[in-house]
Design an enzyme around this catalytic site. Sequence first.
Site, PDB file in Angstrom:
ATOM      1  N   LYS A   1      25.157 -40.683 -15.553  1.00 54.39           N
ATOM      2  CA  LYS A   1      25.755 -41.887 -16.149  1.00 54.39           C
ATOM      3  C   LYS A   1      27.241 -41.687 -16.377  1.00 54.39           C
ATOM      4  O   LYS A   1      28.062 -42.522 -15.991  1.00 54.39           O
ATOM      5  CB  LYS A   1      25.041 -42.191 -17.476  1.00 54.39           C
ATOM      6  CG  LYS A   1      25.528 -43.460 -18.125  1.00 54.39           C
ATOM      7  CD  LYS A   1      24.773 -43.743 -19.413  1.00 54.39           C
ATOM      8  CE  LYS A   1      23.354 -44.152 -19.133  1.00 54.39           C
ATOM      9  NZ  LYS A   1      22.419 -43.906 -20.211  1.00 54.39           N
TER      10      LYS A   1
ATOM     11  N   ARG B   1      25.086 -42.732 -25.734  1.00 59.81           N
ATOM     12  CA  ARG B   1      23.955 -42.791 -24.794  1.00 59.81           C
ATOM     13  C   ARG B   1      23.747 -41.456 -24.083  1.00 59.81           C
ATOM     14  O   ARG B   1      24.697 -40.731 -23.818  1.00 59.81           O
ATOM     15  CB  ARG B   1      24.192 -43.897 -23.756  1.00 59.81           C
ATOM     16  CG  ARG B   1      24.175 -45.286 -24.393  1.00 59.81           C
ATOM     17  CD  ARG B   1      24.237 -46.378 -23.354  1.00 59.81           C
ATOM     18  NE  ARG B   1      25.538 -46.452 -22.710  1.00 59.81           N
ATOM     19  CZ  ARG B   1      25.761 -47.124 -21.587  1.00 59.81           C
ATOM     20  NH1 ARG B   1      24.778 -47.759 -20.989  1.00 59.81           N
ATOM     21  NH2 ARG B   1      26.967 -47.162 -21.070  1.00 59.81           N
TER      22      ARG B   1
ATOM     23  N   GLY C   1      14.974 -44.120 -19.833  1.00 59.63           N
ATOM     24  CA  GLY C   1      14.247 -44.374 -21.079  1.00 59.63           C
ATOM     25  C   GLY C   1      13.642 -43.132 -21.704  1.00 59.63           C
ATOM     26  O   GLY C   1      12.920 -43.233 -22.689  1.00 59.63           O
TER      27      GLY C   1
ATOM     28  N   MET D   1      15.212 -40.402 -22.939  1.00 63.15           N
ATOM     29  CA  MET D   1      15.947 -39.787 -24.052  1.00 63.15           C
ATOM     30  C   MET D   1      16.487 -40.893 -24.947  1.00 63.15           C
ATOM     31  O   MET D   1      16.207 -42.057 -24.746  1.00 63.15           O
ATOM     32  CB  MET D   1      17.052 -38.900 -23.508  1.00 63.15           C
ATOM     33  CG  MET D   1      16.506 -37.633 -22.887  1.00 63.15           C
ATOM     34  SD  MET D   1      17.776 -36.580 -22.226  1.00 63.15           S
ATOM     35  CE  MET D   1      18.312 -37.471 -20.788  1.00 63.15           C
TER      36      MET D   1
ATOM     37  N   ARG E   1      24.507 -46.515 -10.673  1.00 65.23           N
ATOM     38  CA  ARG E   1      24.013 -45.282 -10.057  1.00 65.23           C
ATOM     39  C   ARG E   1      23.362 -45.674  -8.745  1.00 65.23           C
ATOM     40  O   ARG E   1      23.042 -46.839  -8.523  1.00 65.23           O
ATOM     41  CB  ARG E   1      23.015 -44.573 -10.973  1.00 65.23           C
ATOM     42  CG  ARG E   1      21.788 -45.368 -11.170  1.00 65.23           C
ATOM     43  CD  ARG E   1      20.851 -44.843 -12.210  1.00 65.23           C
ATOM     44  NE  ARG E   1      19.945 -45.933 -12.499  1.00 65.23           N
ATOM     45  CZ  ARG E   1      19.096 -45.958 -13.498  1.00 65.23           C
ATOM     46  NH1 ARG E   1      19.057 -44.982 -14.353  1.00 65.23           N
ATOM     47  NH2 ARG E   1      18.304 -46.979 -13.665  1.00 65.23           N
TER      48      ARG E   1
ATOM     49  N   HIS F   1      11.014 -51.230 -18.213  1.00 60.40           N
ATOM     50  CA  HIS F   1      10.664 -49.811 -18.250  1.00 60.40           C
ATOM     51  C   HIS F   1       9.463 -49.516 -17.355  1.00 60.40           C
ATOM     52  O   HIS F   1       9.467 -48.584 -16.559  1.00 60.40           O
ATOM     53  CB  HIS F   1      10.368 -49.435 -19.708  1.00 60.40           C
ATOM     54  CG  HIS F   1       9.806 -48.072 -19.860  1.00 60.40           C
ATOM     55  ND1 HIS F   1       8.456 -47.835 -19.960  1.00 60.40           N
ATOM     56  CD2 HIS F   1      10.413 -46.873 -19.897  1.00 60.40           C
ATOM     57  CE1 HIS F   1       8.254 -46.541 -20.060  1.00 60.40           C
ATOM     58  NE2 HIS F   1       9.417 -45.935 -20.036  1.00 60.40           N
TER      59      HIS F   1
ATOM     60  N   ARG G   1     -10.890 -24.443  11.931  1.00 63.36           N
ATOM     61  CA  ARG G   1     -11.806 -23.639  11.107  1.00 63.36           C
ATOM     62  C   ARG G   1     -13.200 -23.744  11.703  1.00 63.36           C
ATOM     63  O   ARG G   1     -13.859 -24.770  11.547  1.00 63.36           O
ATOM     64  CB  ARG G   1     -11.819 -24.159   9.673  1.00 63.36           C
ATOM     65  CG  ARG G   1     -10.539 -23.916   8.892  1.00 63.36           C
ATOM     66  CD  ARG G   1     -10.705 -24.507   7.497  1.00 63.36           C
ATOM     67  NE  ARG G   1      -9.730 -24.018   6.555  1.00 63.36           N
ATOM     68  CZ  ARG G   1      -8.678 -24.727   6.116  1.00 63.36           C
ATOM     69  NH1 ARG G   1      -8.470 -25.947   6.567  1.00 63.36           N
ATOM     70  NH2 ARG G   1      -7.853 -24.207   5.227  1.00 63.36           N
TER      71      ARG G   1
ATOM     72  N   SER H   1      -0.167 -16.145  11.356  1.00 55.66           N
ATOM     73  CA  SER H   1      -0.229 -17.442  10.704  1.00 55.66           C
ATOM     74  C   SER H   1      -0.502 -17.182   9.225  1.00 55.66           C
ATOM     75  O   SER H   1      -1.514 -16.562   8.880  1.00 55.66           O
ATOM     76  CB  SER H   1      -1.336 -18.291  11.317  1.00 55.66           C
ATOM     77  OG  SER H   1      -1.405 -19.522  10.639  1.00 55.66           O
TER      78      SER H   1
ATOM     79  N   GLY I   1      -1.806 -17.633   5.812  1.00 56.07           N
ATOM     80  CA  GLY I   1      -2.832 -18.392   5.087  1.00 56.07           C
ATOM     81  C   GLY I   1      -2.411 -18.405   3.633  1.00 56.07           C
ATOM     82  O   GLY I   1      -2.836 -17.575   2.834  1.00 56.07           O
ATOM     83  N   THR I   2      -1.555 -19.350   3.303  1.00 53.31           N
ATOM     84  CA  THR I   2      -0.938 -19.309   1.968  1.00 53.31           C
ATOM     85  C   THR I   2      -1.904 -19.706   0.858  1.00 53.31           C
ATOM     86  O   THR I   2      -1.616 -19.469  -0.305  1.00 53.31           O
ATOM     87  CB  THR I   2       0.316 -20.205   1.942  1.00 53.31           C
ATOM     88  OG1 THR I   2      -0.031 -21.451   2.540  1.00 53.31           O
ATOM     89  CG2 THR I   2       1.456 -19.558   2.693  1.00 53.31           C
TER      90      THR I   2
ATOM     91  N   CYS J   1      -0.552 -22.001   7.962  1.00 52.56           N
ATOM     92  CA  CYS J   1      -1.636 -22.973   8.073  1.00 52.56           C
ATOM     93  C   CYS J   1      -2.319 -23.236   6.737  1.00 52.56           C
ATOM     94  O   CYS J   1      -3.310 -23.954   6.672  1.00 52.56           O
ATOM     95  CB  CYS J   1      -2.635 -22.575   9.138  1.00 52.56           C
ATOM     96  SG  CYS J   1      -3.477 -21.040   8.759  1.00 52.56           S
TER      97      CYS J   1
ATOM     98  N   TYR K   1       6.395 -22.593  13.118  1.00 51.50           N
ATOM     99  CA  TYR K   1       5.667 -23.849  12.953  1.00 51.50           C
ATOM    100  C   TYR K   1       4.970 -23.924  11.599  1.00 51.50           C
ATOM    101  O   TYR K   1       4.780 -22.913  10.920  1.00 51.50           O
ATOM    102  CB  TYR K   1       4.631 -24.045  14.075  1.00 51.50           C
ATOM    103  CG  TYR K   1       3.468 -23.092  14.047  1.00 51.50           C
ATOM    104  CD1 TYR K   1       2.321 -23.384  13.310  1.00 51.50           C
ATOM    105  CD2 TYR K   1       3.502 -21.906  14.766  1.00 51.50           C
ATOM    106  CE1 TYR K   1       1.252 -22.504  13.285  1.00 51.50           C
ATOM    107  CE2 TYR K   1       2.438 -21.022  14.752  1.00 51.50           C
ATOM    108  CZ  TYR K   1       1.311 -21.316  14.008  1.00 51.50           C
ATOM    109  OH  TYR K   1       0.246 -20.457  13.971  1.00 51.50           O
TER     110      TYR K   1
HETATM  111  C1  PEP Z   1      -5.514 -20.025   3.824  1.00 53.55           C
HETATM  112  O1  PEP Z   1      -6.080 -19.151   3.184  1.00 53.55           O
HETATM  113  O2  PEP Z   1      -4.367 -20.436   3.564  1.00 53.55           O
HETATM  114  C2  PEP Z   1      -6.193 -20.658   4.958  1.00 53.55           C
HETATM  115  C3  PEP Z   1      -5.583 -21.546   5.714  1.00 53.55           C
HETATM  116  O3  PEP Z   1      -7.507 -20.350   5.129  1.00 53.55           O
HETATM  117  P1  PEP Z   1      -8.682 -20.997   4.266  1.00 53.55           P
HETATM  118  O4  PEP Z   1      -8.105 -22.062   3.408  1.00 53.55           O
HETATM  119  O5  PEP Z   1      -9.652 -21.520   5.251  1.00 53.55           O
HETATM  120  O6  PEP Z   1      -9.173 -19.815   3.516  1.00 53.55           O
END
Ligand code: PEP
Length: 899
Positions: free
Chosen positions: A22, A91, A100, A102, A335, A451, A571, A778, A780-781, A846, A866
Amino acid sequence: MVRYVYDFAEGGRGMAGLLGGKGANLAEMTRMGLPVPPGFIVSTEACRAFLATGAEPEGMSREISAHLSAVEAAAGRRLGHPDDPLLVSVRSGARPSMPGMMETVLDIGLDDASVLGLAEASGNERFAWDSYRRLVQMFGSTVMGVEASLFEEAMAVLKEARDAPDDMHLDARDLAELVEMFKKLIYDATGHDFPQSPAEQLRRAVLAVFRSWNGERARLYRRREHIPDDLGTAVTVQRMVFGNLGPDSGSGVAFTRDPVTGRPGLYGDYLPDAQGEDVVAGVRNTVALTELRRLDPHSYDQLRQYAQALESHYRDLCDIEFTVERGRLWMLQTRVGKRTAEASFTIAAELADEGVLTPDEALTRVSGDELARLMFPRFDTSATGPVLARGVPASPGAAVGAVVFDSATAVRRAATGEKVVLVRHETTPDDLPGMVAAQAVLTSHGGRTSHAAVVARGMGKVCVCGAGELRVHAGTRSFTTLDGIVVEEGTVISVDGTAGAVYPGAAPLVDSAVTRYLETGERSGDLTEAVAGALQQADAVRRLEVRANADTPEDAARARRFGAQGIGLCRTEHMFLGERRKLVEEMILARTDHQRRRALAALLPLQRRDFIGILAAMDGLPVTIRLLDPPLHEFLPDRTGLAVRIATAEARGGLPDPHDVELLEAVSRMHEENPMLGLRGVRLGLVVPGLVAMQVRAVAEAVVERTRAGGTPLAEIMVPLIGCVEELRLERDEVERVLAEVSAETGVPVRCPVGTMIELPRAALTAGRIAEQADFFSFGTNDLTQTTWGFSRDDVEAEFFSAYLDKGIFPASPFERLDREGVGRLVELATAEGRAAHPGLKTGVCGEHGGDPDSLHFFHATGLDYVSCSPFRVPVARLEAGRAALRPPADRVTGAERP
Ligand code: PEP
Ligand code: MG
């Protein structure tokens, strides 16, 4: 010596970090020569210092006095002078817009003496007492901590006694009486008087705004919008101008384009004889801005001119708050405006068409989250019942839910998984938790700038507001429609935020035009054109490939239509369910080699057929097929169910089924306390003979068949959940052996890259060695997050994540948004060491994070090749991959930060 206070003339839009959005924009408008009432800004640095120590920063007060003197000199009046007082507003304004969330205190400078001076000088006694009433009320609740509802109740009682339908019908004497009542309320509640010193009012108001940075709703909003907690707010102190001086005055909000559809042209709401807070709070219904043209053509023309100047200056849709004081236009705020997802895309495309933005810049103006919102279905209006009510289409989309009438009920019922629609006369910032919990918000009051509308749009939540035909009775928990239909709490309704309509019951849904375009290529208007243009640009600039997680030919085909460049994760366990589960059960429980081979032989043709379908759908594109991964118990009958069956048979005096007894014995033997960390992934392949060979053979034979049919099958084989290179080496040997076998048998050479998932910390830490055996990694998070944090992925989110989020331990679930610092560090390390050992090693992701915009920017910056995500996220990932390529990560602007 640190400096804490800046005059408007000293700032500019680039200083939002220090001066808040602001403040920075007021400074920018001042520099552009627009009519901004003079003022100054106390910086976010002062706020941070105050919040850190609890003490007023050294020298701040002196600086405020000096800057105030300059404003007084320019105005020719002194703050709170008994004859003709200067009044100021105080303000909040953080770097990101937090509408709105604060506190604000207006009309600072009035006391028992100066209110008389103001009445005299303005020639308007009612106005003076109304201003004083507002100050005492706001100061009492915001600064002195008196429950706000006490003031509202006192006012409601007086209105009732005077038979006044709204506060406009209270006269100067009534308002003077209210001031006395309010002062008494304050004294009774706090033991202190409302301060009669304007300088003290100012000082305390500034500190109260600082404190409101840590107020409950501000914290909740920040968490929801992923705004860091340590930014602090700036405070803008500005000469008051008044829109409530009579019919030649008023306040309004304007947009340089329609923030809902994106259509060009000045757009907004106006409220004659009112202050800005009345417009935003929705206490009285506004009129369209075009009405200002009729009432005051000169101010309207000026406003239009300034709006154009602002839009060309900011090169974006701007929203503006303005006040007309006795025929003179003042600009109070601007803004870069919040907008719907639809408007985001259409405005970016239009500005690019107009040559205002380059195609790259236009791409940075839209986001994957917005695209995801546009892919939601809408109601099939040909099949909805009669409209229950109509209102302002304030935030688009379609939502169905049970009606609730207060925020707490919305939160409570939503926590049980119920979908709810929050229905209010108007919303206040205290309704925020309920708005977050609800599918949609419906109000009978307020316009597009109320609001409810602003907050809902910001959250991408469906909202219809100003449905004036509805009578909302929060007390009896019902609302009545124009036709006299009474809708009680718990009744299901459908809210169409695109059309501004409310229907009874659960209305049927149809796909969005954007999803249809993505599926079929059919362009049906400005929006689909804009989405097409943005995706085209993203595809042209992105470095990250986007693949899909798909395990059926149908999903693969859809993913391909959505622009997937292959499958990053197929899978195979999903192919073992249903009727085939019996065969898997047989394979696992086999007592002899012969039995096991028979079960595997029965599975082989089924698997082969799956792969043929998927490879055909993705012909010419890589398909990463993961060997069987899930815990064994998923394929076995439920232990408790078996035990009950056996016990029941015995209780009846009979003998239990011997197969049941055998099964129970096997299931008990294989029972695992934490199956997600048990006999899973590569461990299964190494322990169950013939399983890997069967799966690889099915892949190889599918490749042969597709090749013979003239296709280009590009299968890749991926080994899950490895912790060390030996596991991969053994598995790889087996894979290579079967590939060679099938090649020899068929005369068709089958070459499949063999890679591995990196989803255990040990795998990441030894990535250099693992890479010697891998053609690709790959990440596997999902599992990497579970194992890095030691969180059981199936349990913790429901169990305690909300407490962790509340305590700010993390800003979002690490299963949703990659934890860059921990899990991300492992990804970086494994990528670097993997590539060092194996130049050209292909790397991707993935896990679910592959489709999350924030995580995807990290993967881009880490240099992965990727990301792979669910088919519906593919367009989102394409768009974000394009944006990531255009922006250095540190400079990334999220939706929340944009204004
Ligand atoms: C992972 O573990 O991120 C993965 C893609 O495998 P899954 O979810 O099938 O265990
Ligand atoms: Mg996994």
